[in-house]
Design a protein around this motif. Structure first.
Motif, PDB file in Angstrom:
ATOM      1  N   THR A 270      25.333  44.257  64.071  1.00 43.59           N
ATOM      2  CA  THR A 270      24.515  43.483  64.196  1.00 43.59           C
ATOM      3  C   THR A 270      24.947  43.798  65.821  1.00 43.59           C
ATOM      4  OG1 THR A 270      25.661  42.004  63.909  1.00 43.59           O
ATOM      5  CG2 THR A 270      24.182  41.905  62.773  1.00 43.59           C
TER       6      THR A 270
ATOM      7  N   THR B 243      21.706  40.052  58.467  1.00 38.61           N
ATOM      8  CA  THR B 243      22.480  38.789  57.754  1.00 38.61           C
ATOM      9  C   THR B 243      21.777  39.146  56.270  1.00 38.61           C
ATOM     10  OG1 THR B 243      22.877  37.984  59.971  1.00 38.61           O
ATOM     11  CG2 THR B 243      22.690  37.246  57.984  1.00 38.61           C
TER      12      THR B 243
ATOM     13  N   CYS C 112      27.481  43.567  59.012  1.00 35.75           N
ATOM     14  CA  CYS C 112      26.771  42.598  60.099  1.00 35.75           C
ATOM     15  C   CYS C 112      28.148  43.584  61.055  1.00 35.75           C
ATOM     16  CB  CYS C 112      27.784  41.644  59.758  1.00 35.75           C
ATOM     17  SG  CYS C 112      27.792  40.480  58.608  1.00 35.75           S
TER      18      CYS C 112
ATOM     19  N   ILE D 263      28.347  39.528  65.520  1.00 30.25           N
ATOM     20  CA  ILE D 263      29.700  39.487  64.650  1.00 30.25           C
ATOM     21  C   ILE D 263      29.358  38.572  64.088  1.00 30.25           C
ATOM     22  CG2 ILE D 263      31.136  40.622  63.025  1.00 30.25           C
ATOM     23  CD1 ILE D 263      30.902  43.001  65.677  1.00 30.25           C
TER      24      ILE D 263
ATOM     25  N   CYS E  82      26.640  36.511  61.939  1.00 29.33           N
ATOM     26  CA  CYS E  82      26.861  37.337  60.633  1.00 29.33           C
ATOM     27  C   CYS E  82      26.784  36.288  59.298  1.00 29.33           C
ATOM     28  CB  CYS E  82      26.551  38.936  60.438  1.00 29.33           C
ATOM     29  SG  CYS E  82      25.928  39.568  58.958  1.00 29.33           S
ATOM     30  N   TYR E  83      29.324  36.814  60.498  1.00 34.11           N
ATOM     31  CA  TYR E  83      29.553  36.246  58.898  1.00 34.11           C
ATOM     32  C   TYR E  83      30.341  35.124  58.368  1.00 34.11           C
ATOM     33  CZ  TYR E  83      32.120  41.609  59.312  1.00 34.11           C
ATOM     34  OH  TYR E  83      32.474  42.320  59.148  1.00 34.11           O
TER      35      TYR E  83
ATOM     36  N   TYR F   4      27.221  35.231  56.377  1.00 39.48           N
ATOM     37  CA  TYR F   4      27.330  36.026  54.534  1.00 39.48           C
ATOM     38  C   TYR F   4      28.650  34.832  53.917  1.00 39.48           C
ATOM     39  CZ  TYR F   4      28.888  39.352  51.959  1.00 39.48           C
ATOM     40  OH  TYR F   4      29.406  40.021  50.391  1.00 39.48           O
TER      41      TYR F   4
END
Length: 122
Positions: free
Chosen positions: A41, A26, A38, A44, A47-48, A51
């Motif tokens: 990972t 991340t 992402c 996901i 991570c998004y 982000y």
């Protein structure tokens, strides 16, 4: 199919390693401005979400579940001081986690705590 039992210590270490990898990837996605990282990972959505909030890019909020979208759009709206970002959320009564009006109210109050939010925000 035979189930393999993993000792608690190993399971805990595996979970820590997965979390460390998620954090590492991340952070790499954010630092390199490359959200495609992402996809590598095991979480996901997380991570998004990070982000989107780090980059103030609401386009990635739409990839999240309903609950996470509310938090994502609200955070970015506050970060940009822009309640219009909340328009990406459903209207009141069409969601379980927070409407666009509730999001706008949070964004407006972030920068003007004494604001009486009425009209289009309620």
């Amino acid at each position: 199919m035979k189930r393999v039992q993993i000792p608690l210590g190993e399971a805990k270490n595996k979970k820590i390693k997965e979390q460390d990898l998620l954090t590492c990837l991340t952070n790499q996605a954010i630092e390199e401005s490359n959200p495609l990282i992402c996809e590598q990972t095991n979480d996901i959505s997380s991570c998004y979400s990070r982000y989107a909030r780090a980059k103030f890019d609401e386009n990635y909020c739409e990839r999240l579940n309903e609950r996470s979208q509310y938090f994502c759009y609200t955070s970015i709206g506050k970060g940009k001081n822009d309640p219009s970002i909340c328009e990406n959320l459903p209207a009141y009564g069409n969601t379980h986690y927070g409407s666009n009006a509730e999001c706008k109210a949070e964004v407006v109050k972030e920068y003007n705590p004494n604001a009486i939010v009425k009209g289009e925000y309620c």
